[in-house]
Design an enzyme around this catalytic site. Structure first.
Site, PDB file in Angstrom:
ATOM      1  N   LYS A 266      -6.869  -9.972  -8.035  1.00 35.54           N
ATOM      2  CA  LYS A 266      -8.219  -9.910  -7.229  1.00 35.54           C
ATOM      3  C   LYS A 266      -9.131  -9.271  -7.563  1.00 35.54           C
ATOM      4  O   LYS A 266      -8.793  -8.145  -8.445  1.00 35.54           O
ATOM      5  CB  LYS A 266      -6.960  -9.561  -6.001  1.00 35.54           C
ATOM      6  CG  LYS A 266      -8.549  -9.182  -5.060  1.00 35.54           C
ATOM      7  CD  LYS A 266      -7.580  -8.561  -3.781  1.00 35.54           C
ATOM      8  CE  LYS A 266      -8.760  -8.289  -2.871  1.00 35.54           C
ATOM      9  NZ  LYS A 266      -7.982  -7.985  -1.701  1.00 35.54           N
TER      10      LYS A 266
ATOM     11  N   SER B 296      -8.412 -10.000   2.737  1.00 31.68           N
ATOM     12  CA  SER B 296      -9.315 -10.450   1.867  1.00 31.68           C
ATOM     13  C   SER B 296      -8.529 -10.987   0.928  1.00 31.68           C
ATOM     14  O   SER B 296      -9.963 -11.404  -0.494  1.00 31.68           O
ATOM     15  CB  SER B 296      -9.649  -9.094   1.362  1.00 31.68           C
ATOM     16  OG  SER B 296      -8.949  -7.644   0.966  1.00 31.68           O
TER      17      SER B 296
ATOM     18  N   SER C 160      -4.554  -7.655   4.002  1.00 32.79           N
ATOM     19  CA  SER C 160      -4.999  -8.241   3.013  1.00 32.79           C
ATOM     20  C   SER C 160      -3.888  -9.362   2.345  1.00 32.79           C
ATOM     21  O   SER C 160      -4.189  -9.995   1.289  1.00 32.79           O
ATOM     22  CB  SER C 160      -5.685  -7.554   2.074  1.00 32.79           C
ATOM     23  OG  SER C 160      -7.530  -7.561   3.139  1.00 32.79           O
TER      24      SER C 160
HETATM   25  N1  GLN Z   1      -8.642  -7.420   7.494  1.00 30.33           N
HETATM   26  C1  GLN Z   1      -9.045  -5.664   7.475  1.00 30.33           C
HETATM   27  C2  GLN Z   1      -9.457  -4.918   7.608  1.00 30.33           C
HETATM   28  O1  GLN Z   1     -10.589  -5.857   7.151  1.00 30.33           O
HETATM   29  C3  GLN Z   1      -7.948  -5.551   5.929  1.00 30.33           C
HETATM   30  C4  GLN Z   1      -8.270  -5.917   4.604  1.00 30.33           C
HETATM   31  C5  GLN Z   1      -7.584  -5.426   3.908  1.00 30.33           C
HETATM   32  O2  GLN Z   1      -6.126  -5.142   4.060  1.00 30.33           O
HETATM   33  N2  GLN Z   1      -7.755  -5.189   2.599  1.00 30.33           N
HETATM   34  O3  GLN Z   1     -10.351  -4.131   7.275  1.00 30.33           O
END
Ligand code: GLN
Length: 492
Positions: A81, A156, A180
């Site tokens: 990532k 994400s 994420s």
């Molecule tokens: N969707 C959540 C956010 O927008 C979690 C994102 C993540 O785990 N990096 O913060």
């Protein structure tokens, strides 16, 4: 014969060890697959095919020199990532502000993968600074779900999940601050493991919310999750929050089944808001665990409703502090024609950050400011403790908790971009696990409208072996994890 890119890590490892295939042939197959399907999937921000083939060649030489046994991932091609630092290789965090940033060092997890012999294929797409649930907040492009290209892969770590689902990598690293790793794994029909906070080093992970961030894995099955975790877990003197605790041989602890294991099902997670078909699919998976000998009980997580507001105070507050360093001086983008130093800072940030990142910085700055700190940030920290205590109480009664990962299957690209609250709801069942610092895994458990559904298993801190054992037992009894999206490519 199945194409080589279809293999799991453990299958490829066995074939490499037996001398049936070479790392170069394997990497070549995966690189060709990547080049054939990524125009449609768009999982990668940076592809490094030449570098990958060089690494594979070195892996073959090391194996020929007899080093195969010492390097558990020797010659296995994986993706990273793009929030994890890779020395000399662009690390953009999905943001314009870091578009041209090349770190001078590897994140500890990347270094460990490389030391274990893994071949790095490239860097995968992410919502900007990992803020999002769909990859639509990436400054560059949206990744498409390999099961339905008109839908999001989740986020994400959507690029990593889509890459694994589309066979563009044998496995990938992601990060999970509020869901994420688990949510994109569920949306793409792969296994997503978020370890206990402190289990894996965060050194070289570009920080979003430091008390919640954790590096996790996206793999084709549970065995591969264990193999990856074995390599990346462990104490790191460069991350003071990493825990000095021995790393179990996870991949050797998968057997044993679930007989007598107490599985708790939180009533609060099957109420309002969940697609009834997703709920039914997850319930059927829990029924399967019962059939395999587990004892299923109700548990209560009474503060579940507060997870989302608590997370959206704490995560933005930490983000606003962490992102203060992007000022146009030290890293990345610098505004072209500033009139003075202040306009250099503000224009660089104005031009470099996208709307969701700006929204979080503003929310976080507000929550931390004088007069509001007690009402918001401090209160959220107190509620965080209550959420953690819900889990402590539940785990006095059960060994693991099982429930949904996400209330819906993958939604359409564009469907939620104008409604941040609707987007935030995608993580309603995953946020509390980060707030409590616990390990969680998403395993494929069925389909709704031909789109994958994930079963979430949550354990007490450092009980990754239990999660993996339950996930493995479920996998042995079902074949959801073997399904692949019907992506058509030039290479078949
Ligand atoms: N969707 C959540 C956010 O927008 C979690 C994102 C993540 O785990 N990096 O913060």
């Amino acid at each position: 014969m199945e194409p080589l890119y279809r293999l799991t890590l453990h299958e490829a490892r066995a074939q490499l060890a037996a001398g049936e295939i070479s790392a170069e042939a394997l990497t070549q197959a995966v690189v060709e697959r990547m080049l054939a399907v990524d125009d449609a999937v768009k999982a990668y921000i940076t592809m490094a095919p030449t570098w990958a083939l060089d690494q594979a060649g070195e892996a073959d030489q090391l194996r020929a020199a007899g080093l195969g046994d010492e390097k558990p991932l020797l010659g296995l091609p994986v993706a990273i990532k793009d929030v994890l630092s890779t020395a000399g290789v662009p690390t953009t965090c999905g943001s314009k502000i870091l578009e041209n940033f090349r770190p001078v060092f590897d994140a500890t997890v990347v270094g460990r993968l490389r030391a274990a012999g893994a071949v790095i294929l490239g860097k995968t797409n992410t919502d900007e600074f990992a803020m999002g649930s769909s990859t639509e907040n990436s400054a560059f492009f949206t990744t498409h779900n390999p099961w339905d290209l008109s839908r999001v892969p989740g986020g994400s770590s959507g690029g990593s999940a889509a890459a694994v689902a589309a066979d563009e990598a044998l496995a990938a690293l992601g990060t999970d601050t509020g869901g994420s790793v688990r949510q994109p794994a569920a949306f793409c029909g792969v296994v997503g493991l978020k370890p206990t906070y402190g289990r894996v080093s965060r050194y070289g992970l570009v920080a979003f919310a430091s008390s919640l961030d954790q590096v996790g894995t996206l793999t084709k099955d549970v065995t591969d999750a264990a193999l990856m975790l074995e390599v990346i877990a462990g104490h790191d003197p460069l991350d003071s929050t990493s825990v000095a605790r021995p790393v179990p041989a996870y991949s050797e602890l998968l057997g044993g089944g679930v007989r007598g294991l107490r599985v708790g099902v939180p009533a609060e997670w099957f109420g309002e808001g969940i697609d009834p078909r997703v709920a039914a699919t997850v319930r059927a998976a829990i029924e399967e665990l019962r059939r395999l000998g587990a004892e299923v009980r109700d548990v209560h997580l009474p503060h579940s409703d507060y997870a989302l507001p608590t997370y959206y105070i704490i995560a933005p507050a930490e983000a606003s502090a962490n992102l203060a360093r992007y000022d146009g001086v030290r890293y990345g983008l610098r505004a072209k024609n500033p009139t003075d130093i202040w306009s250099l800072f503000s224009q660089s940030r104005e031009q470099g950050f996208g709307p969701e990142v700006k929204r979080r910085i503003m929310l976080g700055t507000y929550a931390l400011s004088t007069g509001y700190y007690d009402a918001y940030y401090k209160k959220a920290q107190q509620v965080r403790t209550l959420i953690k205590q819900d889990f402590d109480r539940a785990f006095a009664d059960v060994d693991i908790i099982a429930g949904p990962v996400s209330p819906t299957v993958a939604f359409r690209i564009g469907e939620r971009v104008d409604d941040p609250l609707e987007m935030y709801l995608a993580d309603i069942y995953t946020l509390s696990v980060n707030l409590a610092g616990l390990p969680g895994i998403s395993v494929p458990c069925g389909f709704v409208d031909n789109l994958p559904v994930g079963l979430q298993l949550i354990g007490p801190a450092f009980e990754e072996p239990t999660l993996l054992r339950v996930g493995y037992a479920y996998e042995q009894a079902t074949d959801w994890h073997t399904r692949r999206p019907p992506l058509v490519s030039a290479t078949g």
